[in-house]
Design a protein around this motif. Structure first.
Motif, PDB file in Angstrom:
ATOM      1  N   VAL A  63       1.015  -1.364  -0.355  1.00 31.98           N
ATOM      2  CA  VAL A  63       0.249   0.349  -0.584  1.00 31.98           C
ATOM      3  C   VAL A  63       0.688   1.381  -0.240  1.00 31.98           C
ATOM      4  CG1 VAL A  63      -1.836   1.541   0.929  1.00 31.98           C
ATOM      5  CG2 VAL A  63      -2.157  -1.079   0.948  1.00 31.98           C
ATOM      6  N   HIS A  64       1.987   1.165   0.628  1.00 36.29           N
ATOM      7  CA  HIS A  64       2.875   2.672   0.575  1.00 36.29           C
ATOM      8  C   HIS A  64       3.567   2.193  -0.426  1.00 36.29           C
ATOM      9  CE1 HIS A  64       2.184   3.316   5.020  1.00 36.29           C
ATOM     10  NE2 HIS A  64       1.459   1.502   5.336  1.00 36.29           N
ATOM     11  N   GLY A  65       3.427   1.705  -1.491  1.00 31.12           N
ATOM     12  CA  GLY A  65       4.343   2.123  -2.671  1.00 31.12           C
ATOM     13  C   GLY A  65       3.393   2.978  -3.524  1.00 31.12           C
ATOM     14  N   ASP A  66       2.145   3.261  -2.846  1.00 28.63           N
ATOM     15  CA  ASP A  66       1.483   4.108  -3.735  1.00 28.63           C
ATOM     16  C   ASP A  66       1.397   5.529  -3.060  1.00 28.63           C
ATOM     17  OD1 ASP A  66      -0.912   5.875  -4.440  1.00 28.63           O
ATOM     18  OD2 ASP A  66      -1.683   4.525  -5.620  1.00 28.63           O
ATOM     19  N   GLN A  67       1.561   6.213  -2.772  1.00 30.25           N
ATOM     20  CA  GLN A  67       1.606   7.561  -1.656  1.00 30.25           C
ATOM     21  C   GLN A  67       0.623   8.423  -1.509  1.00 30.25           C
ATOM     22  OE1 GLN A  67       5.432   9.934  -1.657  1.00 30.25           O
ATOM     23  NE2 GLN A  67       6.475   8.445  -2.152  1.00 30.25           N
ATOM     24  N   ALA A  68       0.013   8.260  -2.514  1.00 32.31           N
ATOM     25  CA  ALA A  68      -1.464   8.997  -2.420  1.00 32.31           C
ATOM     26  C   ALA A  68      -2.429   8.126  -1.951  1.00 32.31           C
ATOM     27  CB  ALA A  68      -1.680   9.294  -4.060  1.00 32.31           C
ATOM     28  N   ARG A  69      -2.404   6.913  -2.060  1.00 34.30           N
ATOM     29  CA  ARG A  69      -3.538   6.033  -1.449  1.00 34.30           C
ATOM     30  C   ARG A  69      -3.442   5.617  -0.322  1.00 34.30           C
ATOM     31  NH1 ARG A  69      -3.992  -0.392  -2.177  1.00 34.30           N
ATOM     32  NH2 ARG A  69      -6.371  -0.722  -0.748  1.00 34.30           N
ATOM     33  N   ALA A  70      -1.232   5.732   0.315  1.00 35.77           N
ATOM     34  CA  ALA A  70      -1.314   5.355   2.146  1.00 35.77           C
ATOM     35  C   ALA A  70      -1.635   7.121   2.221  1.00 35.77           C
ATOM     36  CB  ALA A  70      -0.121   5.655   2.268  1.00 35.77           C
ATOM     37  N   ARG A  71      -2.089   8.410   2.377  1.00 37.32           N
ATOM     38  CA  ARG A  71      -1.621   9.664   2.363  1.00 37.32           C
ATOM     39  C   ARG A  71      -3.486   9.716   2.819  1.00 37.32           C
ATOM     40  NH1 ARG A  71       2.131  11.617  -0.515  1.00 37.32           N
ATOM     41  NH2 ARG A  71      -0.160  12.027  -1.733  1.00 37.32           N
ATOM     42  N   LYS A  72      -3.985   9.280   1.852  1.00 37.40           N
ATOM     43  CA  LYS A  72      -5.865   8.727   2.091  1.00 37.40           C
ATOM     44  C   LYS A  72      -6.200   7.316   2.696  1.00 37.40           C
ATOM     45  CE  LYS A  72      -9.606   8.677  -1.009  1.00 37.40           C
ATOM     46  NZ  LYS A  72     -10.235   8.609  -1.863  1.00 37.40           N
ATOM     47  N   LEU A  73      -5.766   7.027   3.403  1.00 33.60           N
ATOM     48  CA  LEU A  73      -6.071   5.912   3.784  1.00 33.60           C
ATOM     49  C   LEU A  73      -5.433   6.471   5.041  1.00 33.60           C
ATOM     50  CD1 LEU A  73      -4.880   2.245   1.767  1.00 33.60           C
ATOM     51  CD2 LEU A  73      -7.271   3.162   2.570  1.00 33.60           C
ATOM     52  N   GLY A  74      -4.038   7.153   5.777  1.00 34.75           N
ATOM     53  CA  GLY A  74      -3.747   7.084   6.682  1.00 34.75           C
ATOM     54  C   GLY A  74      -4.822   8.210   7.082  1.00 34.75           C
ATOM     55  N   ARG A  75      -5.195   9.392   6.310  1.00 31.63           N
ATOM     56  CA  ARG A  75      -5.974  10.369   7.040  1.00 31.63           C
ATOM     57  C   ARG A  75      -7.328   9.838   7.253  1.00 31.63           C
ATOM     58  NH1 ARG A  75      -4.162  13.605   1.987  1.00 31.63           N
ATOM     59  NH2 ARG A  75      -2.747  15.126   3.275  1.00 31.63           N
ATOM     60  N   ARG A  76      -8.022   9.040   6.759  1.00 34.21           N
ATOM     61  CA  ARG A  76      -8.899   8.276   7.560  1.00 34.21           C
ATOM     62  C   ARG A  76      -9.054   7.512   8.475  1.00 34.21           C
ATOM     63  NH1 ARG A  76     -14.241   8.737   7.461  1.00 34.21           N
ATOM     64  NH2 ARG A  76     -15.511   7.038   7.581  1.00 34.21           N
ATOM     65  N   TYR A  77      -7.711   6.541   8.825  1.00 32.44           N
ATOM     66  CA  TYR A  77      -8.002   5.907   9.656  1.00 32.44           C
ATOM     67  C   TYR A  77      -7.316   7.026  11.186  1.00 32.44           C
ATOM     68  CZ  TYR A  77      -5.490   2.833  12.825  1.00 32.44           C
ATOM     69  OH  TYR A  77      -4.734   2.046  14.293  1.00 32.44           O
ATOM     70  N   ALA A  78      -6.655   8.108  10.254  1.00 32.67           N
ATOM     71  CA  ALA A  78      -6.629   9.477  11.690  1.00 32.67           C
ATOM     72  C   ALA A  78      -7.974   9.620  12.296  1.00 32.67           C
ATOM     73  CB  ALA A  78      -5.384  10.027  11.248  1.00 32.67           C
ATOM     74  N   ALA A  79      -8.321  10.035  11.085  1.00 37.20           N
ATOM     75  CA  ALA A  79     -10.167  10.559  11.762  1.00 37.20           C
ATOM     76  C   ALA A  79     -10.945   9.840  12.565  1.00 37.20           C
ATOM     77  CB  ALA A  79     -11.139  10.974  10.216  1.00 37.20           C
ATOM     78  N   LEU A  80     -11.060   8.089  12.215  1.00 39.34           N
ATOM     79  CA  LEU A  80     -11.740   6.452  13.094  1.00 39.34           C
ATOM     80  C   LEU A  80     -10.683   7.146  14.836  1.00 39.34           C
ATOM     81  CD1 LEU A  80     -12.404   4.728  10.078  1.00 39.34           C
ATOM     82  CD2 LEU A  80     -13.568   6.487  11.200  1.00 39.34           C
ATOM     83  N   THR A  81     -10.070   6.740  14.089  1.00 37.47           N
ATOM     84  CA  THR A  81      -9.553   6.060  15.741  1.00 37.47           C
ATOM     85  C   THR A  81     -10.027   7.131  17.067  1.00 37.47           C
ATOM     86  OG1 THR A  81      -7.178   5.617  14.203  1.00 37.47           O
ATOM     87  CG2 THR A  81      -7.406   6.308  16.271  1.00 37.47           C
ATOM     88  N   PRO A  82     -10.391   8.159  17.246  1.00 37.00           N
ATOM     89  CA  PRO A  82     -10.054   8.705  18.136  1.00 37.00           C
ATOM     90  C   PRO A  82     -11.324   8.069  18.788  1.00 37.00           C
ATOM     91  CG  PRO A  82      -9.851  10.574  16.637  1.00 37.00           C
ATOM     92  CD  PRO A  82      -9.633   9.438  16.016  1.00 37.00           C
ATOM     93  N   THR A  83     -12.278   7.801  17.245  1.00 37.21           N
ATOM     94  CA  THR A  83     -13.703   7.357  18.285  1.00 37.21           C
ATOM     95  C   THR A  83     -14.419   6.438  18.060  1.00 37.21           C
ATOM     96  OG1 THR A  83     -14.729   9.308  16.114  1.00 37.21           O
ATOM     97  CG2 THR A  83     -16.587   7.492  16.567  1.00 37.21           C
ATOM     98  N   VAL A  84     -12.718   5.798  17.342  1.00 37.79           N
ATOM     99  CA  VAL A  84     -13.051   3.809  18.085  1.00 37.79           C
ATOM    100  C   VAL A  84     -12.322   3.950  18.981  1.00 37.79           C
ATOM    101  CG1 VAL A  84     -11.678   1.609  17.273  1.00 37.79           C
ATOM    102  CG2 VAL A  84     -13.230   3.386  15.596  1.00 37.79           C
ATOM    103  N   LYS A  85     -11.374   4.227  20.041  1.00 40.78           N
ATOM    104  CA  LYS A  85     -10.995   4.656  21.170  1.00 40.78           C
ATOM    105  C   LYS A  85     -11.600   4.471  22.121  1.00 40.78           C
ATOM    106  CE  LYS A  85      -7.306   6.212  23.544  1.00 40.78           C
ATOM    107  NZ  LYS A  85      -6.076   7.626  23.708  1.00 40.78           N
ATOM    108  N   THR A  86     -12.631   5.760  21.676  1.00 39.52           N
ATOM    109  CA  THR A  86     -13.718   6.051  22.606  1.00 39.52           C
ATOM    110  C   THR A  86     -14.909   4.863  22.825  1.00 39.52           C
ATOM    111  OG1 THR A  86     -13.613   8.822  21.732  1.00 39.52           O
ATOM    112  CG2 THR A  86     -15.406   8.050  23.686  1.00 39.52           C
TER     113      THR A  86
END
Length: 357
Positions: A25-48
């Motif tokens: 996945v990290h071979g495609d930097q644009a996709r990795a950034r997009k997935l990373g942003r979504r993961y970061a956005a969901l993390t506080p909700t999932v943690k709570t």
């Protein structure tokens, strides 16, 4: 959000976690950034959500044990207070969010009424935002600017980027800065010691990825010219500066701070892309007065969102009735007080809207 939706959210989070663990996945930097942003956005909700589920289970167990042993009563009472707090936090996290909250940001600062004093104030605002970004460990880059002889700016464009993906990125903190900023002080050009009022305009745009908007080269007029410094003096012997006009909309952007024409064109396209996305979102939603209500296209002192009063060392944000007497600290980058007030007002508004829906 019902239990099915929460389960889908957890499933999405697990899938993102698995994808980001895949080296391919990290071979495609644009996709990795997009997935990373979504993961970061969901993390506080999932943690709570996980904390809430755990607290509910612990509360049930503590109450059962307290029925047999009073030593567990205090623990049950503590958990009984924690569960509602976590429920409130989860409700807040599940509110509809600005889809750009995790994005980086492009900012334009323009001098307005007030001549040289307005240009000096535009320079003060630029330094304020650069210092705020430095405090938060963000990267900044001045893409284009027209300086004045006294050290101010007629206009300047800056990119502000987070070093790592986050649910609350640069945009989430600075998106309310758009609008007219008014200053009241004795200008350096004033010989009589009189207080003057002038203004500078700030426009902000989320910095978007290439895939989010398509730009047809046939719709562009690209002009090249020599970079200029203070007072319009040429500082380059080659035509490296680039001005791009988007013919369908009339939007004009320029960049002259990079060394090569190609680099300046790339940066100018970055700014154009962000402005086109913002324009498209306004037109599609037909809610420009709400979604960008604080941003104005003219720098009129009467249409201000914030006032910086130097004699009283006071900063006032007129949208949320915020007032503080630490202007010197604010101009040194300590903006969190006023930004927190704006974010809190926005959160309350979204919560009220969700409750009335």
């Amino acid at each position: 959000m019902d239990s099915t939706s929460l389960r889908e959210l957890l499933d999405e989070y697990a899938a993102l976690e698995q994808a980001l663990a895949d080296p391919a996945v990290h071979g495609d930097q644009a996709r990795a950034r997009k997935l990373g942003r979504r993961y970061a956005a969901l993390t506080p909700t999932v943690k709570t959500l996980r904390e809430l589920e755990s607290a509910r289970e612990d509360l049930t167990a503590a109450r059962e044990l307290a029925a047999e042993d009073e030593a567990f009563a205090a623990e049950a009472e503590s958990l009984a207070e924690r569960v509602p707090a976590l429920e409130a936090r989860l409700t807040e996290l599940l509110l509809p969010r600005d889809p750009h909250d995790g994005s980086d940001l492009l900012m334009e600062i323009k001098s307005g009424e007030g001549g040289d004093e307005s240009a000096l104030f535009a320079g003060d605002l630029l330094r304020m935002y650069l210092r705020y970004a430095e405090r938060h460990g963000w990267q900044t880059e001045v893409l284009d600017g027209t300086e004045t002889e006294l050290g101010g700016y007629k206009d300047v464009t800056v990119a502000i980027k987070s070093r790592t993906p986050a649910a609350d990125g640069v945009w989430s903190r600075l998106k309310f800065e758009g609008g007219v900023h008014r200053v009241q002080r004795v200008p350096v050009t004033e010989s009589q010691g009189r207080i003057h009022t002038s203004a500078a305009g700030v426009l902000v745009y989320p910095d978007v990825e290439d895939v989010e908007v398509a730009i047809d080269e046939k719709d562009l007029r690209v002009d090249v010219f020599r970079s200029s410094g203070k007072g319009g003096q040429s500082v380059n012997t080659t035509d490296s500066a680039v001005r791009i006009t988007h013919l369908p909309t009339g939007i004009v952007v320029s960049c002259q701070n990079e060394r090569s024409q190609l680099q300046n064109k790339t940066r100018a396209l970055q700014v154009l892309r962000a402005r086109l996305v913002a324009l498209a979102e306004e037109e599609a939603a037909k809610q420009a007065a709400d979604t960008r209500r604080s941003q104005v296209r003219t720098v009129d002192r009467s249409e201000r969102v914030r006032t910086y009063n130097f004699p009283e060392n006071r900063i006032s944000d007129h949208r949320v009735n915020y007032k503080a007497y630490n202007l010197d600290q604010v101009l040194d980058g300590d903006l969190d007080g006023v930004l927190d007030a704006l974010a809190s007002a926005d959160r309350d508004e979204r919560l009220a809207a969700a409750q009335s829906a």
